[in-house]
Design a protein around this motif. Structure first.
Motif, PDB file in Angstrom:
ATOM      1  N   SER A  69      45.233  55.283 -57.280  1.00 33.56           N
ATOM      2  CA  SER A  69      44.751  56.265 -56.313  1.00 33.56           C
ATOM      3  C   SER A  69      43.314  56.680 -56.590  1.00 33.56           C
ATOM      4  O   SER A  69      42.512  56.829 -55.665  1.00 33.56           O
ATOM      5  N   ASN A  70      42.986  56.865 -57.865  1.00 32.69           N
ATOM      6  CA  ASN A  70      41.638  57.306 -58.226  1.00 32.69           C
ATOM      7  C   ASN A  70      40.572  56.341 -57.717  1.00 32.69           C
ATOM      8  O   ASN A  70      39.572  56.750 -57.112  1.00 32.69           O
ATOM      9  N   ILE A  71      40.772  55.061 -57.969  1.00 26.38           N
ATOM     10  CA  ILE A  71      39.760  54.077 -57.591  1.00 26.38           C
ATOM     11  C   ILE A  71      39.715  53.899 -56.078  1.00 26.38           C
ATOM     12  O   ILE A  71      38.632  53.788 -55.473  1.00 26.38           O
ATOM     13  N   ALA A  72      40.870  53.876 -55.421  1.00 27.77           N
ATOM     14  CA  ALA A  72      40.886  53.743 -53.961  1.00 27.77           C
ATOM     15  C   ALA A  72      40.188  54.918 -53.293  1.00 27.77           C
ATOM     16  O   ALA A  72      39.447  54.751 -52.308  1.00 27.77           O
ATOM     17  N   HIS A  73      40.405  56.115 -53.814  1.00 29.32           N
ATOM     18  CA  HIS A  73      39.781  57.332 -53.284  1.00 29.32           C
ATOM     19  C   HIS A  73      38.261  57.263 -53.423  1.00 29.32           C
ATOM     20  O   HIS A  73      37.520  57.470 -52.451  1.00 29.32           O
ATOM     21  N   ALA A  74      37.800  56.930 -54.622  1.00 31.26           N
ATOM     22  CA  ALA A  74      36.355  56.860 -54.861  1.00 31.26           C
ATOM     23  C   ALA A  74      35.712  55.731 -54.068  1.00 31.26           C
ATOM     24  O   ALA A  74      34.605  55.880 -53.530  1.00 31.26           O
ATOM     25  N   ALA A  75      36.393  54.589 -53.981  1.00 32.20           N
ATOM     26  CA  ALA A  75      35.838  53.439 -53.260  1.00 32.20           C
ATOM     27  C   ALA A  75      35.647  53.744 -51.784  1.00 32.20           C
ATOM     28  O   ALA A  75      34.641  53.334 -51.175  1.00 32.20           O
ATOM     29  N   GLN A  76      36.593  54.480 -51.193  1.00 32.05           N
ATOM     30  CA  GLN A  76      36.473  54.822 -49.778  1.00 32.05           C
ATOM     31  C   GLN A  76      35.274  55.736 -49.528  1.00 32.05           C
ATOM     32  O   GLN A  76      34.486  55.529 -48.591  1.00 32.05           O
ATOM     33  N   ILE A  77      35.113  56.745 -50.358  1.00 29.78           N
ATOM     34  CA  ILE A  77      33.990  57.677 -50.177  1.00 29.78           C
ATOM     35  C   ILE A  77      32.669  56.969 -50.462  1.00 29.78           C
ATOM     36  O   ILE A  77      31.647  57.243 -49.802  1.00 29.78           O
ATOM     37  N   LEU A  78      32.662  56.039 -51.402  1.00 32.59           N
ATOM     38  CA  LEU A  78      31.441  55.275 -51.672  1.00 32.59           C
ATOM     39  C   LEU A  78      31.067  54.421 -50.470  1.00 32.59           C
ATOM     40  O   LEU A  78      29.879  54.326 -50.111  1.00 32.59           O
ATOM     41  N   ARG A  79      32.052  53.791 -49.841  1.00 31.48           N
ATOM     42  CA  ARG A  79      31.754  53.009 -48.625  1.00 31.48           C
ATOM     43  C   ARG A  79      31.119  53.894 -47.555  1.00 31.48           C
ATOM     44  O   ARG A  79      30.138  53.503 -46.898  1.00 31.48           O
ATOM     45  N   GLU A  80      31.650  55.079 -47.381  1.00 34.42           N
ATOM     46  CA  GLU A  80      31.102  55.998 -46.394  1.00 34.42           C
ATOM     47  C   GLU A  80      29.700  56.471 -46.799  1.00 34.42           C
ATOM     48  O   GLU A  80      28.838  56.688 -45.940  1.00 34.42           O
ATOM     49  N   THR A  81      29.468  56.602 -48.092  1.00 32.57           N
ATOM     50  CA  THR A  81      28.156  57.026 -48.575  1.00 32.57           C
ATOM     51  C   THR A  81      27.108  55.934 -48.369  1.00 32.57           C
ATOM     52  O   THR A  81      25.951  56.219 -48.030  1.00 32.57           O
ATOM     53  N   VAL A  82      27.489  54.699 -48.558  1.00 31.09           N
ATOM     54  CA  VAL A  82      26.565  53.584 -48.297  1.00 31.09           C
ATOM     55  C   VAL A  82      26.120  53.609 -46.841  1.00 31.09           C
ATOM     56  O   VAL A  82      24.930  53.451 -46.528  1.00 31.09           O
ATOM     57  N   GLU A  83      27.062  53.827 -45.937  1.00 34.43           N
ATOM     58  CA  GLU A  83      26.699  53.903 -44.514  1.00 34.43           C
ATOM     59  C   GLU A  83      25.805  55.093 -44.244  1.00 34.43           C
ATOM     60  O   GLU A  83      24.852  55.005 -43.455  1.00 34.43           O
ATOM     61  N   TYR A  84      26.093  56.214 -44.886  1.00 39.46           N
ATOM     62  CA  TYR A  84      25.251  57.401 -44.731  1.00 39.46           C
ATOM     63  C   TYR A  84      23.839  57.127 -45.228  1.00 39.46           C
ATOM     64  O   TYR A  84      22.847  57.523 -44.582  1.00 39.46           O
ATOM     65  N   ALA A  85      23.736  56.435 -46.355  1.00 38.67           N
ATOM     66  CA  ALA A  85      22.418  56.137 -46.928  1.00 38.67           C
ATOM     67  C   ALA A  85      21.604  55.192 -46.042  1.00 38.67           C
ATOM     68  O   ALA A  85      20.373  55.185 -46.093  1.00 38.67           O
ATOM     69  N   LYS A  86      22.271  54.397 -45.220  1.00 43.74           N
ATOM     70  CA  LYS A  86      21.574  53.520 -44.279  1.00 43.74           C
ATOM     71  C   LYS A  86      21.062  54.299 -43.074  1.00 43.74           C
ATOM     72  O   LYS A  86      19.984  54.014 -42.537  1.00 43.74           O
ATOM     73  N   GLU A  87      21.838  55.310 -42.659  1.00 42.44           N
ATOM     74  CA  GLU A  87      21.503  56.038 -41.437  1.00 42.44           C
ATOM     75  C   GLU A  87      20.568  57.220 -41.678  1.00 42.44           C
ATOM     76  O   GLU A  87      19.753  57.556 -40.825  1.00 42.44           O
ATOM     77  N   ARG A  88      20.689  57.865 -42.821  1.00 45.98           N
ATOM     78  CA  ARG A  88      19.895  59.052 -43.127  1.00 45.98           C
ATOM     79  C   ARG A  88      18.446  58.659 -43.415  1.00 45.98           C
ATOM     80  O   ARG A  88      18.188  57.796 -44.270  1.00 45.98           O
ATOM     81  N   LYS A  89      17.514  59.292 -42.717  1.00 44.49           N
ATOM     82  CA  LYS A  89      16.099  58.959 -42.866  1.00 44.49           C
ATOM     83  C   LYS A  89      15.360  60.049 -43.634  1.00 44.49           C
ATOM     84  O   LYS A  89      15.647  61.243 -43.479  1.00 44.49           O
ATOM     85  N   ALA A  90      14.405  59.625 -44.421  1.00 38.66           N
ATOM     86  CA  ALA A  90      13.500  60.549 -45.129  1.00 38.66           C
ATOM     87  C   ALA A  90      12.194  59.806 -45.399  1.00 38.66           C
ATOM     88  O   ALA A  90      12.218  58.634 -45.812  1.00 38.66           O
TER      89      ALA A  90
END
Length: 412
Positions: free
Chosen positions: A282-303
Motif C-alpha cells: 500500500s505504501n508504495i502504490a500510494h506514493a507512486a500514484q501521487i508522484l505520477r500526479e506530481t509529474v503531470e503537475y510539474a509539466k503544466e505549472r509554469k514559472a
C-alpha cells in the motif's frame, strides 16, 4: 519498469477493482472525509463484488483465490484512491481474514465468514493498548477464568474500524505467569444498538440490507461490558474510523476463543509478516500514484516562462523520486512473490514495511515541495496524501522496531 509478478487474471481483476472504485469510492471521497468514516453501503457493495473474501474458501462465501497477488492488486488500487480506504479494507480483508480462516472452528467459520465476505460483518483487530504500542508481549488486557468462560478487562486504542466493527479480534492475557506465551485471542461480537445502530445501519445501506433479506449475522445485540470510546481525532486518514475500545467484565464463552488458549502471541507473530507486507504494498502504490500526479503537475505549472519540471533541480529530483519508487517496487514485488510461495521471512517483511514507509514519506514530502504553496492546501490530494502517510512509520510495528528485528537477524 515493467513488472512481472502479475498475470492476465491479476490484471483482469485489477480492471474490475478500478471500475468498482470509480463507481463506489472516488465520487464519494469528500463525503467519507466529512463523515470521518467509510459508510456501510461501501462495504456491502464491495461484498457483492467479491472483494472482501479473497482469502476465504468458497464454501463460506469467499473467492478462495489462494494467491496473495490478488490481495496485492486490491491493496494497490485502493491506495490509489487514498490511504484511509486501503487501511480500512486492508484491516478487514487482508489482516483479520487469516485469523478467521486459519484458526477458527468450522462452527465459528459458519457463523462469521459469510457475513465477513458480504460486508454485513465488519471486522477489526485489537492489539495495541494505551500503555504500549509495538510491545505486544507486554499487553495488560486480561481474560480471567469464570466458569467455562472468561471475564475480559482492559482497553485498546488506535483500532482501525474500531468504531464501526461488528466483530473484533481481541488479544488478552490469560496466563500472566507465562508472559508472551500466556496470550489468547477472543472474538468479541460488538453488535449495534441505539443511536450507534441507527447511524451505521440506517440510510440507503440499511434499506439495501432489508430489501435483500439480510439476516441477523451482523446485528447482534452486543456484548455486555464492551463499549467504544470516541472516534480519535487523527492528523491524517480522517476517513478511517479509529477508536478506543473498553472491556469491563466482558464475559465470553469458549466458543469465542480464536485458536488455542495461550497461543495468541504465536498466532499474531505468524501473521504479522502478511500485515507488514500489506503495508509495504500500500505504501508504495500510494506514493507512486501521487508522484505520477506530481509529474503531470510539474509539466503544466509554469514559472519564469517554463514548466517547473524543466528546471534542472526539479528535473533531477523527479528522476530520483521515480527511480526510488521503482527500486522499492521491485523489492516489494519480490516479497509478494515470496509470500505467495509461503517463503517470506519475518525479517524480509520487516524490511518491506520500514523501507516502503521511508520511501513513501520521502517521496510525498518532495511532491508537496514541488507543488509549492498549493502543496500545503487540504483541497489538494498531495497535501492529504502527505498527511495520511506519516502514520506508516508508526503502525504495524514502528520503523525503529523493524530495524531492531532486522538487527537481531544479523546476530546483534
Amino acid at each position: 519498469m515493467q513488472r512481472y509478478i502479475f498475470g492476465d487474471d491479476h490484471e483482469a481483476f485489477r480492471a474490475s477493482c478500478r471500475e468498482f472504485l470509480d463507481r463506489h469510492a472516488r465520487p464519494y471521497v469528500d463525503e467519507h472525509l466529512e463523515a470521518r468514516a467509510i459508510p456501510r453501503e461501501f462495504w456491502l457493495e464491495a461484498g457483492k463484488q467479491g472483494l472482501l473474501g479473497l482469502e476465504v474458501p468458497e464454501e463460506y462465501g469467499g473467492a478462495g483465490a489462494g494467491d496473495y497477488r490478488f490481495n496485492a492488486v486490491l491493496a494497490e488500487e485502493l491506495s490509489k484512491v487514498n490511504a484511509a480506504l486501503s487501511s480500512c479494507v486492508g484491516i478487514h480483508a487482508d489482516i483479520v481474514a487469516p485469523y478467521l480462516v486459519d484458526l477458527c472452528t468450522d462452527e465459528q467459520k459458519q457463523r462469521w465468514l459469510p457475513g465477513f465476505c458480504s460486508g454485513e460483518i465488519l471486522t477489526a483487530i485489537a492489539m495495541t493498548e494505551p500503555s504500549g504500542g509495538s510491545d505486544l508481549a507486554a499487553l495488560k488486557t486480561t481474560a480471567v477464568r469464570d466458569g467455562d468462560g472468561w471475564l475480559i478487562n482492559g482497553s485498546k486504542t488506535f483500532i482501525t474500524n474500531g468504531y464501526s466493527a461488528d466483530l473484533i479480534v481481541v488479544a488478552a492475557r490469560t496466563s500472566p505467569e507465562k508472559k508472551a506465551k500466556g496470550i489468547t485471542l477472543f472474538a468479541i461480537e460488538a453488535g449495534m444498538s441505539g443511536e450507534e445502530g441507527s447511524e451505521r445501519s440506517g440510510g440507503r445501506e440499511g434499506r439495501v440490507a432489508a430489501a435483500e433479506g439480510a439476516d441477523d449475522r451482523a446485528r447482534w445485540t452486543g456484548t455486555n461490558g464492551f463499549s467504544r470510546g470516541r472516534k480519535l481525532d487523527k492528523v491524517g486518514q480522517t476517513e478511517s474510523d479509529t477508536a478506543e475500545l473498553f472491556f469491563e467484565d466482558v464475559r465470553v464463552g469458549p466458543e469465542q476463543v480464536i485458536g488455542e488458549v495461550d497461543r495468541g502471541f504465536v498466532s499474531m507473530m505468524e501473521r504479522l509478516p502478511q500485515e507488514r507486507l500489506g503495508a509495504g504494498v500500500s505504501n508504495i502504490a500510494h506514493a507512486a500514484q501521487i508522484l505520477r500526479e506530481t509529474v503531470e503537475y510539474a509539466k503544466e505549472r509554469k514559472a519564469f516562462g517554463q514548466s517547473i519540471g524543466a528546471f534542472q533541480h526539479n528535473k533531477f529530483l523527479l528522476a530520483e523520486l521515480v527511480t526510488k519508487i521503482e527500486v522499492a517496487q521491485a523489492f516489494i514485488d519480490q516479497c509478494v512473490e515470496a509470500h505467495r510461495r509461503r517463503e517470506l521471512s519475518a525479517t524480509d517483511a520487516a524490511k518491506a514495511k520500514w523501507w516502503s514507509a521511508e520511501v513513501q514519506n520521502d517521496v510525498l514530502d518532495s511532491c508537496v515541495q514541488l507543488h509549492g504553496g498549493y502543496g500545503f492546501m487540504n483541497e489538494y490530494r498531495v497535501a492529504r496524501a502527505w498527511r495520511d502517510a506519516r502514520v506508516t512509520k508508526i503502525w504495524a510495528g514502528s520503523n525503529e522496531i523493524m530495524k531492531e528485528l532486522i538487527g537481531r537477524e544479523l546476530g546483534f
